[in-house]
Design a protein around this motif. Structure first.
Motif, PDB file in Angstrom:
ATOM      1  N   LEU A   1     -17.192   0.587  27.387  1.00 47.95           N
ATOM      2  CA  LEU A   1     -17.499   0.011  26.074  1.00 47.95           C
ATOM      3  C   LEU A   1     -18.585   0.821  25.360  1.00 47.95           C
ATOM      4  CD1 LEU A   1     -17.667  -3.822  26.865  1.00 47.95           C
ATOM      5  CD2 LEU A   1     -15.864  -2.644  25.592  1.00 47.95           C
ATOM      6  N   ALA A   2     -19.415   1.501  26.130  1.00 46.90           N
ATOM      7  CA  ALA A   2     -20.557   2.218  25.561  1.00 46.90           C
ATOM      8  C   ALA A   2     -20.152   3.239  24.495  1.00 46.90           C
ATOM      9  CB  ALA A   2     -21.359   2.884  26.671  1.00 46.90           C
ATOM     10  N   PRO A   3     -19.093   4.034  24.684  1.00 45.51           N
ATOM     11  CA  PRO A   3     -18.701   4.978  23.633  1.00 45.51           C
ATOM     12  C   PRO A   3     -18.289   4.290  22.328  1.00 45.51           C
ATOM     13  CG  PRO A   3     -17.714   5.609  25.723  1.00 45.51           C
ATOM     14  CD  PRO A   3     -18.309   4.247  25.915  1.00 45.51           C
ATOM     15  N   LEU A   4     -17.743   3.095  22.419  1.00 45.19           N
ATOM     16  CA  LEU A   4     -17.361   2.363  21.215  1.00 45.19           C
ATOM     17  C   LEU A   4     -18.597   1.951  20.421  1.00 45.19           C
ATOM     18  CD1 LEU A   4     -14.548   0.106  22.731  1.00 45.19           C
ATOM     19  CD2 LEU A   4     -14.242   2.085  21.240  1.00 45.19           C
TER      20      LEU A   4
ATOM     21  N   PRO B   1     -11.957 -12.794   8.331  1.00 48.49           N
ATOM     22  CA  PRO B   1     -13.183 -12.430   9.046  1.00 48.49           C
ATOM     23  C   PRO B   1     -12.954 -11.706  10.375  1.00 48.49           C
ATOM     24  CG  PRO B   1     -13.251 -14.718   8.314  1.00 48.49           C
ATOM     25  CD  PRO B   1     -11.837 -14.252   8.133  1.00 48.49           C
ATOM     26  N   VAL B   2     -11.699 -11.506  10.768  1.00 47.98           N
ATOM     27  CA  VAL B   2     -11.380 -10.927  12.074  1.00 47.98           C
ATOM     28  C   VAL B   2     -12.245  -9.718  12.446  1.00 47.98           C
ATOM     29  CG1 VAL B   2      -9.563  -9.812  13.436  1.00 47.98           C
ATOM     30  CG2 VAL B   2      -9.014 -11.787  12.031  1.00 47.98           C
ATOM     31  N   PRO B   3     -12.383  -8.689  11.589  1.00 47.63           N
ATOM     32  CA  PRO B   3     -13.085  -7.470  12.016  1.00 47.63           C
ATOM     33  C   PRO B   3     -14.572  -7.448  11.707  1.00 47.63           C
ATOM     34  CG  PRO B   3     -12.079  -7.065   9.902  1.00 47.63           C
ATOM     35  CD  PRO B   3     -11.809  -8.522  10.234  1.00 47.63           C
ATOM     36  N   LEU B   4     -15.157  -8.555  11.252  1.00 48.03           N
ATOM     37  CA  LEU B   4     -16.513  -8.502  10.718  1.00 48.03           C
ATOM     38  C   LEU B   4     -17.568  -8.070  11.736  1.00 48.03           C
ATOM     39  CD1 LEU B   4     -16.831 -11.481   8.204  1.00 48.03           C
ATOM     40  CD2 LEU B   4     -16.790  -9.026   7.730  1.00 48.03           C
ATOM     41  N   TYR B   5     -17.411  -8.434  13.002  1.00 52.08           N
ATOM     42  CA  TYR B   5     -18.407  -7.990  13.978  1.00 52.08           C
ATOM     43  C   TYR B   5     -18.392  -6.466  14.097  1.00 52.08           C
ATOM     44  CZ  TYR B   5     -19.097 -12.851  15.367  1.00 52.08           C
ATOM     45  OH  TYR B   5     -19.406 -14.194  15.363  1.00 52.08           O
TER      46      TYR B   5
ATOM     47  N   VAL C   1      -6.708   1.846   3.687  1.00 53.59           N
ATOM     48  CA  VAL C   1      -6.475   0.543   4.307  1.00 53.59           C
ATOM     49  C   VAL C   1      -6.453   0.723   5.823  1.00 53.59           C
ATOM     50  CG1 VAL C   1      -4.874  -1.391   4.548  1.00 53.59           C
ATOM     51  CG2 VAL C   1      -5.144  -0.260   2.322  1.00 53.59           C
ATOM     52  N   VAL C   2      -7.265  -0.049   6.522  1.00 56.96           N
ATOM     53  CA  VAL C   2      -7.314  -0.007   7.985  1.00 56.96           C
ATOM     54  C   VAL C   2      -6.692  -1.297   8.517  1.00 56.96           C
ATOM     55  CG1 VAL C   2      -8.790   0.063  10.033  1.00 56.96           C
ATOM     56  CG2 VAL C   2      -9.385   1.424   8.007  1.00 56.96           C
ATOM     57  N   PRO C   3      -5.514  -1.216   9.134  1.00 57.73           N
ATOM     58  CA  PRO C   3      -4.892  -2.426   9.675  1.00 57.73           C
ATOM     59  C   PRO C   3      -5.510  -2.821  11.010  1.00 57.73           C
ATOM     60  CG  PRO C   3      -3.470  -0.540  10.066  1.00 57.73           C
ATOM     61  CD  PRO C   3      -4.647  -0.029   9.290  1.00 57.73           C
TER      62      PRO C   3
ATOM     63  N   GLY D   1      -8.922   2.813  18.995  1.00 55.35           N
ATOM     64  CA  GLY D   1      -8.132   3.101  17.802  1.00 55.35           C
ATOM     65  C   GLY D   1      -8.698   2.435  16.555  1.00 55.35           C
ATOM     66  N   ASN D   2      -9.151   1.180  16.695  1.00 48.53           N
ATOM     67  CA  ASN D   2      -9.696   0.452  15.544  1.00 48.53           C
ATOM     68  C   ASN D   2     -10.964   1.109  15.003  1.00 48.53           C
ATOM     69  OD1 ASN D   2      -7.739  -1.575  15.498  1.00 48.53           O
ATOM     70  ND2 ASN D   2      -8.863  -2.887  16.899  1.00 48.53           N
ATOM     71  N   VAL D   3     -11.899   1.415  15.902  1.00 48.24           N
ATOM     72  CA  VAL D   3     -13.159   2.019  15.465  1.00 48.24           C
ATOM     73  C   VAL D   3     -12.906   3.425  14.920  1.00 48.24           C
ATOM     74  CG1 VAL D   3     -15.470   2.742  16.178  1.00 48.24           C
ATOM     75  CG2 VAL D   3     -14.498   0.643  17.093  1.00 48.24           C
ATOM     76  N   GLY D   4     -12.017   4.160  15.563  1.00 48.39           N
ATOM     77  CA  GLY D   4     -11.676   5.503  15.091  1.00 48.39           C
ATOM     78  C   GLY D   4     -11.031   5.467  13.713  1.00 48.39           C
ATOM     79  N   ALA D   5     -10.144   4.500  13.492  1.00 44.08           N
ATOM     80  CA  ALA D   5      -9.479   4.385  12.186  1.00 44.08           C
ATOM     81  C   ALA D   5     -10.479   4.046  11.103  1.00 44.08           C
ATOM     82  CB  ALA D   5      -8.381   3.318  12.243  1.00 44.08           C
ATOM     83  N   LEU D   6     -11.457   3.195  11.416  1.00 41.83           N
ATOM     84  CA  LEU D   6     -12.488   2.843  10.447  1.00 41.83           C
ATOM     85  C   LEU D   6     -13.328   4.068  10.090  1.00 41.83           C
ATOM     86  CD1 LEU D   6     -13.942   0.613   8.824  1.00 41.83           C
ATOM     87  CD2 LEU D   6     -15.380   0.206  10.845  1.00 41.83           C
ATOM     88  N   ALA D   7     -13.716   4.830  11.099  1.00 46.05           N
ATOM     89  CA  ALA D   7     -14.522   6.043  10.849  1.00 46.05           C
ATOM     90  C   ALA D   7     -13.742   7.052  10.002  1.00 46.05           C
ATOM     91  CB  ALA D   7     -14.930   6.668  12.182  1.00 46.05           C
ATOM     92  N   SER D   8     -12.464   7.225  10.301  1.00 42.78           N
ATOM     93  CA  SER D   8     -11.643   8.185   9.570  1.00 42.78           C
ATOM     94  C   SER D   8     -11.464   7.758   8.112  1.00 42.78           C
ATOM     95  CB  SER D   8     -10.277   8.346  10.235  1.00 42.78           C
ATOM     96  OG  SER D   8     -10.416   8.875  11.537  1.00 42.78           O
TER      97      SER D   8
END
Length: 306
Positions: free
Chosen positions: A178-181, A202-206, A276-278, A295-302
């Motif tokens: 989890l640390a790299p995330l 609110p799903v991705p808010l954290y 748009v990040v699904p 994948g989620n965090v990477g897509a947000l960064a991209s």
């Protein structure tokens, strides 16, 4: 009358084979009896089920009640098969916070008072803000997920003390991944902290908050979508203006609860050139938790880097 030599050999051979077979079946039976039973675990969704499987390894049998990526967990109706699994569970992992209340109801009706229950929201210690609602989607909060992994390890150790060390080791290995995330969220915060983001729910808010992003979505919009209610025309226009006015850098879109109003938000974002990040609430097919969140965090960064 005496038996022929060939007849005697045949009988001796048959007796020897029967003896060997009997010895083999006795040994197999002993092995089966000596092998300890796996711990029966029931998780409300495949998100917590995957984490329980990583902590439990080959010492657990995990049943995830909600595993269909097309199923909206908020409207899920549990069935008798779920009831049976919960009645036999030694460890139960639920999300809590009103997300999966069917778990507690079915545990009570199944009279399973002995199961070790891990409630992720309770473990997180998160509370609803004053005048607001609790964001129960705590599996997008990596510190909470790490704490839940430890609680699952402890619950499994209660059910199977002999394997406690293995559970603890597995939990530590999972938390290390989890640390790299969390590090990538910190990098996003460093590069984009304070920038605006829009959401459909609110799903991705954290995840977005840990990344230093500011949610600019009108609360009535995301609350209505989460509850399955209609968004008022005024609130819808306010939400769409986020994109035409370039007030946000990205739209994070919950694919599991899409509808006409969220589709309008998606179309408005794309028309304005806003990425748009699904995201989803449960594991997509073929994904595990760590791969999914990577994948989620990477897509947000991209998306933010565009």
């Amino acid at each position: 009358m005496s038996l022929s030599t060939s007849r005697r050999l045949a009988l001796l051979t048959s007796a020897s084979l029967a003896l060997l077979a009997g010895c083999g079946s006795s040994s197999d039976s002993a092995d089966a009896k000596s092998a300890p039973a796996r711990v029966a675990v029931v998780a409300s969704t495949n998100v917590w089920g995957d984490i329980a499987r990583r902590v439990g390894g080959d010492r657990v049998d995990v049943t995830s009640v909600i595993s269909d990526p097309d199923q909206d967990p908020h409207s899920y109706e549990a069935d008798p098969q779920n009831q049976l699994a919960l009645s036999k569970a030694k460890v139960v992992v639920e999300n809590g916070g009103g997300y999966d209340d069917f778990v507690d109801r079915m545990l009570n009706s199944g009279h399973n008072d002995s199961a070790e229950v891990v409630n992720a929201v309770e473990v997180s210690g998160k509370k609803a803000p004053k005048g607001g609602e609790l964001n129960e989607h705590v599996w997008y909060d990596f510190p909470t997920v790490a704490e839940v992994a430890d609680r699952i390890s402890a619950a499994l150790a209660e059910a199977d003390p002999g394997d406690a060390a293995a559970f603890e080791k597995n939990a530590a290995a999972f938390k290390a991944k989890l640390a790299p995330l969390e590090a990538e969220e910190a990098q996003i915060k460093k590069a984009h902290g304070g920038e605006g983001v829009a959401i459909t729910e609110p799903v991705p808010l954290y995840m977005t908050e840990a990344s230093g992003l500011v949610n600019r979505t009108p609360a009535p919009f995301s609350e209505a979508i989460e509850e399955g209610d209609d968004v008022s025309p005024r609130v819808l226009q306010q939400s769409l203006a986020l994109f035409s006015g370039k007030k946000v850098k990205v739209l994070v879109y919950n694919e599991q609860t899409s509808g006409p109003q969220t589709e309008k938000a998606e179309a408005a974002a794309k028309a304005a050139g806003i990425p748009v990040v699904p995201v989803t609430e449960t594991l997509p097919k073929g994904k595990d938790y760590l791969g999914w969140m990577t994948g989620n965090v990477g897509a947000l960064a991209s998306a933010l880097a565009k």
